[in-house]
Design an enzyme around this catalytic site. Structure first.
Site, PDB file in Angstrom:
ATOM      1  CB  CYS A 283      -0.952   0.010   1.198  1.00  0.00           C
ATOM      2  SG  CYS A 283      -2.138  -1.357   1.171  1.00  0.00           S
TER       3      CYS A 283
ATOM      4  CG  HIS B 274      -3.260   3.470   0.648  1.00  0.00           C
ATOM      5  ND1 HIS B 274      -3.513   2.934  -0.588  1.00  0.00           N
ATOM      6  CD2 HIS B 274      -3.535   2.488   1.549  1.00  0.00           C
ATOM      7  CE1 HIS B 274      -3.914   1.674  -0.447  1.00  0.00           C
ATOM      8  NE2 HIS B 274      -3.931   1.384   0.838  1.00  0.00           N
TER       9      HIS B 274
ATOM     10  CG  ASN C 215      -6.689  -0.849  -0.716  1.00  0.00           C
ATOM     11  OD1 ASN C 215      -5.792  -0.516  -1.479  1.00  0.00           O
ATOM     12  ND2 ASN C 215      -6.457  -1.175   0.548  1.00  0.00           N
TER      13      ASN C 215
END
Length: 335
Positions: free
Chosen positions: A114, A262, A292
């Site tokens: 991530c 993020h 995501n």
């Protein structure tokens, strides 16, 4: 010493839209359940073999290179961030070099999940600051959908992730008051297994072990996430690393024009927004549309924000990420 400046941005997402209602047909979930916990309404999943981690990265890169106003052979180095490479090896960086037809420049693969794009920006920034390279291509790209447990057993993870790619060209900037002002990177490996995919790997379970056991209940090759633990750590680390970057540059939260976090969970972004007293116009979120996308989430969101005119010259732009590893980081930019 030079600064690096983002001169071109681009993104690519598959055409195939997968809504929460679509997922409710294959697992025990609902639109209300997913939105309440994550803020996600839909995501993109690849639907053809033509869409791969590399091909999506190439598509995003072509846009970024064109917008940077340079030729592909002006690229001096490639940094590719992903947790979902086309092959176990080689990594996608060299595949991008091949598919773009770029001269034989170096290609580096970043495996920081991530926070991969933030780490990639930091690497590119250091190369440019030192004078070694003039133009560095940084890509974040992910294909999650082919590796998810799309059953009720895996719903806690599988509803969150989507596919896509984003790219940025970083170029030499002689005005040290512009561009990337600083980057800040951290890790805490004691929690590595709290968000992980264990197999196949050389440490515990390789392909031969999986085949030999032939266990239909084996979950080691699906992603695992201790959701509450990750959330609690994320909100703390996000806040810490954003403040670290601001303080390094003599800035305050009120100086932030645009925060691009993020896109892990809309609730995390909202928590950070509230903590720093930012308005909705100062934080860009698109997890509602894409889920995501791990290393791709920041470059996709940053590109969309820029395209919408929400990122302008002289703006203070903050990028921040937290994820598997645990790794986290921030980038402070004077646009």
């Amino acid at each position: 010493m030079y600064n690096s400046k983002i001169t071109g941005l681009g993104y690519y997402v598959p055409e195939n839209v997968v809504t929460n209602n679509d997922l409710s047909k294959v697992m025990d979930t609902s639109d209300e359940w997913i939105q309440e916990r994550t803020g996600i309404k839909e995501r993109r999943h690849v639907s053809t073999e033509e869409d791969t981690t590399t091909s999506m990265g190439v598509a995003a890169a072509k846009i970024a290179i064109e917008r940077a106003g340079i030729d592909k052979d002006d690229i001096d180095f490639i940094v590719f961030a992903t947790l979902s490479p086309d092959y176990y090896f080689p990594g996608p960086g060299v595949l991008v070099q091949r598919d773009l037809g770029i001269k034989t420049v170096g290609a580096l693969d970043v495996r920081n999940q991530c926070s991969g794009f933030v780490y990639g920006i930091s690497v590119a920034d250091q190369y440019i600051k030192s004078g070694m390279y003039k133009n560095v291509l940084v890509i974040g790209s992910e294909v999650h959908s082919r590796g998810l447990d799309m059953t009720t057993r895996g719903r806690g993870v599988s509803v969150i992730f989507g596919d896509g790619a984003g790219a940025a060209v970083l170029s030499r900037e002689e005005d040290n008051s512009k561009g990337v002002l600083s980057t800040h990177l951290h890790s805490e490996g004691q929690h590595a297994e709290e968000l992980s995919l264990i197999a196949p790997g050389m440490g515990k379970r390789w392909v031969t072990d999986i085949i030999e056991d032939n266990d239909p209940n084996d979950e080691s090759y699906f992603p695992y996430m201790n959701g509450q633990f990750v959330f609690k750590n994320a909100v703390v680390r996000f806040s810490e690393v954003i403040m670290e970057g601001l303080q390094k540059n003599g800035l305050k939260p009120t100086d932030i024009n645009m925060l691009v976090p993020h896109q892990a969970n809309l609730r995390i972004s909202q928590f950070v927004q509230k903590k720093f007293g930012l308005s909705g116009e100062q934080v860009y979120n698109n997890i509602m549309k894409y889920g995501n996308t791990t290393a791709a989430s920041i470059p996709i969101a940053l590109t969309e924000a820029w395209e919408a005119g929400k990122v302008k010259e002289d703006d203070v732009v903050v990028l921040a990420a937290f994820g598997s590893g645990f790794t986290w980081g921030s980038v402070i930019i004077k646009w």
